[in-house]
Motif scaffolding. Structure first.
Motif, PDB file in Angstrom:
ATOM      1  N   THR A  49     -14.370  73.261   8.934  1.00 26.39           N
ATOM      2  CA  THR A  49     -13.760  73.700  10.032  1.00 26.39           C
ATOM      3  C   THR A  49     -14.549  73.533  11.583  1.00 26.39           C
ATOM      4  O   THR A  49     -15.619  74.384  10.922  1.00 26.39           O
ATOM      5  N   ASP A  50     -14.834  73.869  12.053  1.00 26.14           N
ATOM      6  CA  ASP A  50     -15.748  74.299  13.148  1.00 26.14           C
ATOM      7  C   ASP A  50     -15.903  75.758  13.608  1.00 26.14           C
ATOM      8  O   ASP A  50     -17.168  75.673  13.663  1.00 26.14           O
ATOM      9  N   ALA A  51     -14.888  76.386  13.340  1.00 29.03           N
ATOM     10  CA  ALA A  51     -14.972  77.995  12.824  1.00 29.03           C
ATOM     11  C   ALA A  51     -16.411  77.926  11.780  1.00 29.03           C
ATOM     12  O   ALA A  51     -17.373  78.730  11.256  1.00 29.03           O
ATOM     13  N   ALA A  52     -16.095  77.059  10.754  1.00 32.88           N
ATOM     14  CA  ALA A  52     -17.086  77.436   9.222  1.00 32.88           C
ATOM     15  C   ALA A  52     -18.569  76.105   9.901  1.00 32.88           C
ATOM     16  O   ALA A  52     -19.851  77.737  10.029  1.00 32.88           O
ATOM     17  N   ALA A  53     -18.279  75.378  10.761  1.00 28.20           N
ATOM     18  CA  ALA A  53     -20.301  75.143  11.292  1.00 28.20           C
ATOM     19  C   ALA A  53     -20.659  75.952  12.492  1.00 28.20           C
ATOM     20  O   ALA A  53     -22.152  76.069  11.839  1.00 28.20           O
ATOM     21  N   ALA A  54     -20.064  76.881  12.583  1.00 32.54           N
ATOM     22  CA  ALA A  54     -20.307  77.609  13.682  1.00 32.54           C
ATOM     23  C   ALA A  54     -21.203  79.183  13.041  1.00 32.54           C
ATOM     24  O   ALA A  54     -21.680  78.925  13.609  1.00 32.54           O
ATOM     25  N   GLU A  55     -20.100  79.817  12.407  1.00 35.19           N
ATOM     26  CA  GLU A  55     -20.465  80.289  11.525  1.00 35.19           C
ATOM     27  C   GLU A  55     -21.960  80.336  10.816  1.00 35.19           C
ATOM     28  O   GLU A  55     -22.791  81.118  10.662  1.00 35.19           O
ATOM     29  N   ALA A  56     -22.414  78.694  10.217  1.00 35.31           N
ATOM     30  CA  ALA A  56     -23.698  78.404   9.478  1.00 35.31           C
ATOM     31  C   ALA A  56     -24.366  78.456  10.920  1.00 35.31           C
ATOM     32  O   ALA A  56     -26.046  79.361  10.153  1.00 35.31           O
ATOM     33  N   VAL A  57     -24.413  78.292  11.282  1.00 35.13           N
ATOM     34  CA  VAL A  57     -25.073  77.433  12.976  1.00 35.13           C
ATOM     35  C   VAL A  57     -26.181  78.824  13.692  1.00 35.13           C
ATOM     36  O   VAL A  57     -27.392  79.760  13.959  1.00 35.13           O
ATOM     37  N   MET A  58     -24.739  80.172  13.711  1.00 34.74           N
ATOM     38  CA  MET A  58     -24.928  80.964  14.333  1.00 34.74           C
ATOM     39  C   MET A  58     -25.829  82.218  13.433  1.00 34.74           C
ATOM     40  O   MET A  58     -26.881  83.014  13.413  1.00 34.74           O
ATOM     41  N   ALA A  59     -25.625  81.910  11.509  1.00 31.43           N
ATOM     42  CA  ALA A  59     -26.551  83.004  10.725  1.00 31.43           C
ATOM     43  C   ALA A  59     -27.559  82.341  10.908  1.00 31.43           C
ATOM     44  O   ALA A  59     -29.213  83.158  10.762  1.00 31.43           O
ATOM     45  N   LEU A  60     -28.555  80.545  11.086  1.00 31.12           N
ATOM     46  CA  LEU A  60     -29.475  80.320  10.872  1.00 31.12           C
ATOM     47  C   LEU A  60     -30.278  80.876  12.669  1.00 31.12           C
ATOM     48  O   LEU A  60     -31.261  81.311  12.492  1.00 31.12           O
ATOM     49  N   LEU A  61     -29.254  80.879  14.075  1.00 34.21           N
ATOM     50  CA  LEU A  61     -29.929  81.629  15.382  1.00 34.21           C
ATOM     51  C   LEU A  61     -30.416  83.020  14.561  1.00 34.21           C
ATOM     52  O   LEU A  61     -31.376  83.214  14.934  1.00 34.21           O
ATOM     53  N   HIS A  62     -29.635  83.438  14.297  1.00 38.27           N
ATOM     54  CA  HIS A  62     -29.890  85.125  14.110  1.00 38.27           C
ATOM     55  C   HIS A  62     -30.619  85.683  13.352  1.00 38.27           C
ATOM     56  O   HIS A  62     -32.176  86.211  13.580  1.00 38.27           O
ATOM     57  N   ALA A  63     -30.906  84.993  11.773  1.00 39.91           N
ATOM     58  CA  ALA A  63     -32.119  85.018  10.791  1.00 39.91           C
ATOM     59  C   ALA A  63     -33.376  84.701  11.870  1.00 39.91           C
ATOM     60  O   ALA A  63     -34.724  85.063  11.759  1.00 39.91           O
ATOM     61  N   LYS A  64     -33.777  83.462  13.027  1.00 39.13           N
ATOM     62  CA  LYS A  64     -34.832  83.179  13.086  1.00 39.13           C
ATOM     63  C   LYS A  64     -35.082  83.969  14.533  1.00 39.13           C
ATOM     64  O   LYS A  64     -36.302  84.903  14.882  1.00 39.13           O
ATOM     65  N   ARG A  65     -33.933  84.653  15.246  1.00 42.67           N
ATOM     66  CA  ARG A  65     -34.779  85.970  15.937  1.00 42.67           C
ATOM     67  C   ARG A  65     -35.242  86.986  15.307  1.00 42.67           C
ATOM     68  O   ARG A  65     -35.983  87.783  16.219  1.00 42.67           O
TER      69      ARG A  65
END
Length: 372
Positions: A241-257
């Motif tokens: 779902t869009d929500a699941a994809a968004a959560e995965a991308v946000m997790a990666l972005l926060h991890a990189k930060r």
């Protein structure tokens, strides 16, 4: 090296199709003839034959097979290298074929066959379908090591079709070796199947390595790992779902930060930005249609337009508004009055970025910029 054993798959003529089949006795054993005792062996039908008269391109067959395999309706049978099949050319490194259960055959027939072939399938296979109604779903693949009806094999260049199937065949069923399915051609799905098999092995290795390394993963990293694994599981089940994809991308972005990768050097953030820009650019056509319709409705009162916040939400995607509002520092924490006071400039940015001028201010500024 062992002598090569050539096998001839029995063939049933059904409508305009010739469908080859095999019997799965258990997880490691197969045979080419039906048992006189009518035991629990499961008939499986060659996927290449089922898709031969459909609109699906040959190079896309493996994807189609894999889709039905996820539903338990198809499986990939892996044969020992000693076996070869008359009428089917396979690379020695990938001696495997896709087969469908009778339930999978019916799904293919009623989704892809013409009406006459559908009727032929119904008449020919309904008794088989009834007798295997309670069969378990197929596994994704089986590694076969033994054949239980050795009388039906031939180490020579050609074999006879088993007696139990001669009545089901017509003279057209005896096909030439060189004109049948060729899985060795570079334009055929065999290479793609081999790549998929290699990809699956690589994935298993990575999952195992992740499992072995779990004790060394920092607690703050575990949430990101969990989110990504959950997304992979959803993706494999076709439930993204869009929500699941968004959560995965946000997790990666926060991890990189957290790892200290700044905004100016983050290749991940740059990739997301480029992707988002392309999506917004592709939306320009639908935005232009909305703008033209809006202008036609308000042509008589162009000087009395709705407030900028209403115009923005009416004409532009929410994602564009969300990006700019947060870029300008106007998150949901700000008061509505503060956010609304910034909407005139936000609307102006959206008009320029989408090449759709609506307000008088945009027309005046655009003309001025063009002149310069």
């Amino acid at each position: 090296m062992s002598d090569i054993t050539y096998l001839t798959l029995p063939t049933w003529t059904v409508g305009s199709l010739n469908i080859r089949l095999i019997y799965l006795v258990n997880k490691t054993t197969f045979r080419l003839s039906e048992s006189p005792n009518k035991d629990s062996a499961v008939p499986l039908y060659l996927g290449a034959d089922l898709l031969s008269n459909t609109d699906i391109r040959t190079e896309n067959h493996p994807r189609c097979h894999a889709k039905f395999a996820k539903k338990g309706l198809a499986t990939k049978l892996h044969f020992p290298s000693v076996y070869r099949f008359h009428g089917i050319r396979l690379p020695s490194s990938n001696n495997s074929l896709w087969f469908y259960s009778v339930q999978g055959l019916f799904r293919i027939a009623f989704e892809m066959f013409n009406k006459h072939d559908q009727l032929s399938v119904l008449e020919r296979f309904q008794d088989i379908w009834k007798s295997h109604l309670d069969d378990d779903p197929l596994q994704m693949g089986y590694d076969l090591s033994e054949q239980s009806d050795s009388a039906s094999i031939d180490p020579g260049p050609r074999t006879e079709t088993p007696e139990s199937f001669k009545e089901s065949q017509t003279p057209q069923d005896t096909r030439g070796d060189s004109t049948d399915h060729d899985y060795c051609s570079s334009e055929n799905p065999a290479e793609e199947e081999e790549e998929e098999s290699g990809a699956a092995a690589s994935l298993r290795h990575k999952v195992q390595r992740l499992s072995d390394g779990l004790p060394q993963i920092r607690p703050e990293q575990l949430r990101t790992v969990h989110v990504l694994l959950d997304f992979i599981d959803r993706f494999a089940r076709g439930d993204v779902t869009d929500a699941a994809a968004a959560e995965a991308v946000m997790a990666l972005l926060h991890a990189k930060r957290r790892d200290g990768d700044g905004v100016y050097s983050s290749s991940l953030l740059g990739g997301v930005g480029r992707w988002l820009g392309r999506q917004f650019h592709e939306a320009n056509g639908s935005i232009s249609q909305k703008v033209e319709g809006f202008k036609e409705q308000h042509i008589e009162r162009i000087s009395d337009l709705p407030p900028p916040e209403e115009l923005s939400r009416q004409l532009f995607p929410d994602a564009m508004l969300g990006l700019l509002l947060h870029w300008m520092g106007l998150s949901e924490d700000w008061s509505a009055a503060k956010r609304n006071s910034e909407y005139p400039i936000l609307l102006l940015i959206l008009e320029f970025a989408n090449h759709n001028l609506i307000t008088g201010v945009a027309h005046v500024l655009y003309s001025s910029l063009i002149c310069k």
